[in-house]
Design a protein around this motif. Structure first.
Motif, PDB file in Angstrom:
ATOM      1  N   PHE A 191      40.051  46.487  32.869  1.00 23.06           N
ATOM      2  CA  PHE A 191      38.856  46.809  33.643  1.00 23.06           C
ATOM      3  C   PHE A 191      39.124  46.783  35.150  1.00 23.06           C
ATOM      4  O   PHE A 191      38.758  47.722  35.869  1.00 23.06           O
ATOM      5  CB  PHE A 191      37.713  45.852  33.308  1.00 23.06           C
ATOM      6  CG  PHE A 191      36.535  46.013  34.219  1.00 23.06           C
ATOM      7  CD1 PHE A 191      35.719  47.122  34.104  1.00 23.06           C
ATOM      8  CD2 PHE A 191      36.291  45.092  35.216  1.00 23.06           C
ATOM      9  CE1 PHE A 191      34.652  47.303  34.971  1.00 23.06           C
ATOM     10  CE2 PHE A 191      35.222  45.267  36.085  1.00 23.06           C
ATOM     11  CZ  PHE A 191      34.402  46.376  35.962  1.00 23.06           C
ATOM     12  N   VAL A 192      39.749  45.719  35.646  1.00 23.53           N
ATOM     13  CA  VAL A 192      39.946  45.646  37.101  1.00 23.53           C
ATOM     14  C   VAL A 192      40.911  46.717  37.589  1.00 23.53           C
ATOM     15  O   VAL A 192      40.786  47.203  38.717  1.00 23.53           O
ATOM     16  CB  VAL A 192      40.397  44.233  37.556  1.00 23.53           C
ATOM     17  CG1 VAL A 192      39.356  43.193  37.176  1.00 23.53           C
ATOM     18  CG2 VAL A 192      41.761  43.851  37.009  1.00 23.53           C
ATOM     19  N   LEU A 193      41.865  47.117  36.746  1.00 23.82           N
ATOM     20  CA  LEU A 193      42.761  48.197  37.121  1.00 23.82           C
ATOM     21  C   LEU A 193      42.023  49.529  37.191  1.00 23.82           C
ATOM     22  O   LEU A 193      42.415  50.431  37.937  1.00 23.82           O
ATOM     23  CB  LEU A 193      43.927  48.301  36.140  1.00 23.82           C
ATOM     24  CG  LEU A 193      44.984  47.195  36.221  1.00 23.82           C
ATOM     25  CD1 LEU A 193      45.948  47.296  35.056  1.00 23.82           C
ATOM     26  CD2 LEU A 193      45.731  47.262  37.539  1.00 23.82           C
ATOM     27  N   ALA A 194      40.944  49.675  36.416  1.00 22.54           N
ATOM     28  CA  ALA A 194      40.156  50.903  36.447  1.00 22.54           C
ATOM     29  C   ALA A 194      39.273  50.987  37.683  1.00 22.54           C
ATOM     30  O   ALA A 194      38.839  52.077  38.062  1.00 22.54           O
ATOM     31  CB  ALA A 194      39.298  51.017  35.187  1.00 22.54           C
ATOM     32  N   CYS A 195      38.998  49.846  38.303  1.00 23.66           N
ATOM     33  CA  CYS A 195      38.204  49.849  39.534  1.00 23.66           C
ATOM     34  C   CYS A 195      39.033  50.417  40.683  1.00 23.66           C
ATOM     35  O   CYS A 195      40.269  50.358  40.680  1.00 23.66           O
ATOM     36  CB  CYS A 195      37.735  48.434  39.870  1.00 23.66           C
ATOM     37  SG  CYS A 195      36.469  47.780  38.748  1.00 23.66           S
ATOM     38  N   ASP A 196      38.340  50.933  41.678  1.00 23.55           N
ATOM     39  CA  ASP A 196      39.039  51.539  42.808  1.00 23.55           C
ATOM     40  C   ASP A 196      39.708  50.504  43.705  1.00 23.55           C
ATOM     41  O   ASP A 196      40.756  50.764  44.291  1.00 23.55           O
ATOM     42  CB  ASP A 196      38.054  52.361  43.641  1.00 23.55           C
ATOM     43  CG  ASP A 196      37.426  53.484  42.834  1.00 23.55           C
ATOM     44  OD1 ASP A 196      38.164  54.173  42.103  1.00 23.55           O
ATOM     45  OD2 ASP A 196      36.203  53.664  42.926  1.00 23.55           O
ATOM     46  N   MET A 197      39.082  49.331  43.833  1.00 26.72           N
ATOM     47  CA  MET A 197      39.637  48.265  44.672  1.00 26.72           C
ATOM     48  C   MET A 197      39.468  46.935  43.953  1.00 26.72           C
ATOM     49  O   MET A 197      38.540  46.760  43.167  1.00 26.72           O
ATOM     50  CB  MET A 197      38.923  48.195  46.030  1.00 26.72           C
ATOM     51  CG  MET A 197      38.956  49.467  46.834  1.00 26.72           C
ATOM     52  SD  MET A 197      38.120  49.249  48.442  1.00 26.72           S
ATOM     53  CE  MET A 197      37.844  50.956  48.905  1.00 26.72           C
ATOM     54  N   ARG A 198      40.380  46.000  44.270  1.00 33.61           N
ATOM     55  CA  ARG A 198      40.362  44.681  43.641  1.00 33.61           C
ATOM     56  C   ARG A 198      40.625  43.620  44.696  1.00 33.61           C
ATOM     57  O   ARG A 198      41.627  43.682  45.401  1.00 33.61           O
ATOM     58  CB  ARG A 198      41.430  44.605  42.542  1.00 33.61           C
ATOM     59  CG  ARG A 198      41.214  45.574  41.411  1.00 33.61           C
ATOM     60  CD  ARG A 198      42.434  45.730  40.510  1.00 33.61           C
ATOM     61  NE  ARG A 198      43.525  46.465  41.166  1.00 33.61           N
ATOM     62  CZ  ARG A 198      43.579  47.781  41.282  1.00 33.61           C
ATOM     63  NH1 ARG A 198      42.598  48.522  40.814  1.00 33.61           N
ATOM     64  NH2 ARG A 198      44.599  48.378  41.860  1.00 33.61           N
ATOM     65  N   PHE A 199      39.725  42.645  44.771  1.00 29.04           N
ATOM     66  CA  PHE A 199      39.888  41.520  45.684  1.00 29.04           C
ATOM     67  C   PHE A 199      39.698  40.237  44.888  1.00 29.04           C
ATOM     68  O   PHE A 199      38.749  40.121  44.101  1.00 29.04           O
ATOM     69  CB  PHE A 199      38.878  41.601  46.834  1.00 29.04           C
ATOM     70  CG  PHE A 199      39.016  42.860  47.637  1.00 29.04           C
ATOM     71  CD1 PHE A 199      39.967  42.954  48.650  1.00 29.04           C
ATOM     72  CD2 PHE A 199      38.217  43.959  47.371  1.00 29.04           C
ATOM     73  CE1 PHE A 199      40.111  44.126  49.381  1.00 29.04           C
ATOM     74  CE2 PHE A 199      38.355  45.138  48.096  1.00 29.04           C
ATOM     75  CZ  PHE A 199      39.306  45.226  49.103  1.00 29.04           C
ATOM     76  N   ALA A 200      40.588  39.284  45.081  1.00 29.81           N
ATOM     77  CA  ALA A 200      40.594  38.099  44.228  1.00 29.81           C
ATOM     78  C   ALA A 200      40.701  36.817  45.039  1.00 29.81           C
ATOM     79  O   ALA A 200      41.306  36.793  46.118  1.00 29.81           O
ATOM     80  CB  ALA A 200      41.766  38.172  43.248  1.00 29.81           C
ATOM     81  N   SER A 201      40.115  35.772  44.499  1.00 26.44           N
ATOM     82  CA  SER A 201      40.287  34.431  45.066  1.00 26.44           C
ATOM     83  C   SER A 201      41.703  33.954  44.780  1.00 26.44           C
ATOM     84  O   SER A 201      42.123  33.891  43.615  1.00 26.44           O
ATOM     85  CB  SER A 201      39.284  33.466  44.428  1.00 26.44           C
ATOM     86  OG  SER A 201      39.647  32.128  44.702  1.00 26.44           O
TER      87      SER A 201
END
Length: 258
Positions: A113-123
């Motif tokens: 799912f997160v790879l399918a998102c355009d951007m990813r920001f994580a703690s």
């Protein structure tokens, strides 16, 4: 103002041009077939709203973004993985920019799912990423969506074959995300970015997104083949029994899998 959402989702549409979707399926945010069906309905709503410029996905549980797919359930609802494939393709092609704001564990289909998102920001302090599929006799879910294209091949092999959980504190680059931040800074950073994106013209954002996706998004045929492969069990003694923790618990990038 909050609008009605499917049972596992809360969609906040308070601000013009912005959706914030919070996923919650206690106790560990497990994906089940009904989750995927609800994602499809949510995607239909998103596509039908021409005012949305950016959508943020987050978890109601700070310890689990998406735990993984309950692999015992898809057989009860044939075709559900096809629905999931359609969802991630639709997410990548919608004009709205999608952002995953990640805290806690993100494993298996959560990675997909997160790879399918355009951007990813994580703690960097709480986000943990892993691909446990090989431990139960399946190929990894994330490979169905762009995995090796955004990870290097070496990291991709290590993540897939070790089934290890990776800490962002030790190896922030392993998530193939945009940035890791201190937990206290994550919300304010993403909020500022979302406000900036929402200030731009929707058609211009959509055109920029489509241009980038020309080179990084797998085709429907590629996803269909990968879904078929990864949903087939591998023959061997691991199939049909629990895997001893010692068989899959290793240290990778300084983080111990579990």
């Amino acid at each position: 103002m909050r609008h009605a959402s499917p049972s596992e989702f809360n969609t906040d549409r308070t601000y013009p041009g912005r959706w914030t979707i919070t996923f919650g399926n206690p106790p560990i945010n497990m994906f089940v077939p009904t989750t995927i069906v609800e994602w499809e309905a949510l995607m239909t709503d998103l596509e039908a709203d021409p005012s949305v410029k950016v959508v943020v996905f987050q978890s109601a549980n700070p310890d689990f973004f998406i735990a993984h797919l309950d692999v015992s359930k898809p057989a009860e609802r044939p075709g559900v993985l096809g629905l999931w494939r359609d969802f991630v393709l639709r997410l990548s092609s919608t004009p709205a920019v999608s952002i995953a704001k990640i805290r806690g564990r993100t494993r298996g289909i959560g990675n997909e799912f997160v790879l399918a998102c355009d951007m990813r920001f994580a703690s960097r302090h709480s986000a943990l990423f892993g691909n446990p599929e090989i431990g139960v006799g399946l190929s990894r879910a994330a490979e169905r969506w762009n995995g090796s294209r955004v990870w290097s091949a070496a990291r991709g092999h290590l993540r897939s074959c070790s089934a290890a959980t990776v800490s962002m504190l030790i190896s922030p680059s392993s998530m193939a995300g945009n940035r890791t931040l201190d937990d206290d800074d994550l919300d304010s950073f993403v909020d500022a970015l979302v406000r900036r994106l929402a200030s731009f013209d929707r058609e211009t954002l959509a055109a920029a997104k489509a241009q980038v996706n020309r080179f990084g998004t797998p085709t429907a045929t590629e996803l269909r083949r990968a879904t078929t492969c990864s949903s087939q069990p591998w023959p061997g003694p691991v199939r049909g029994r629990a895997v001893p923790r010692s068989a899959v618990s290793v240290t990778v990038f300084g983080a111990t899998s579990n």
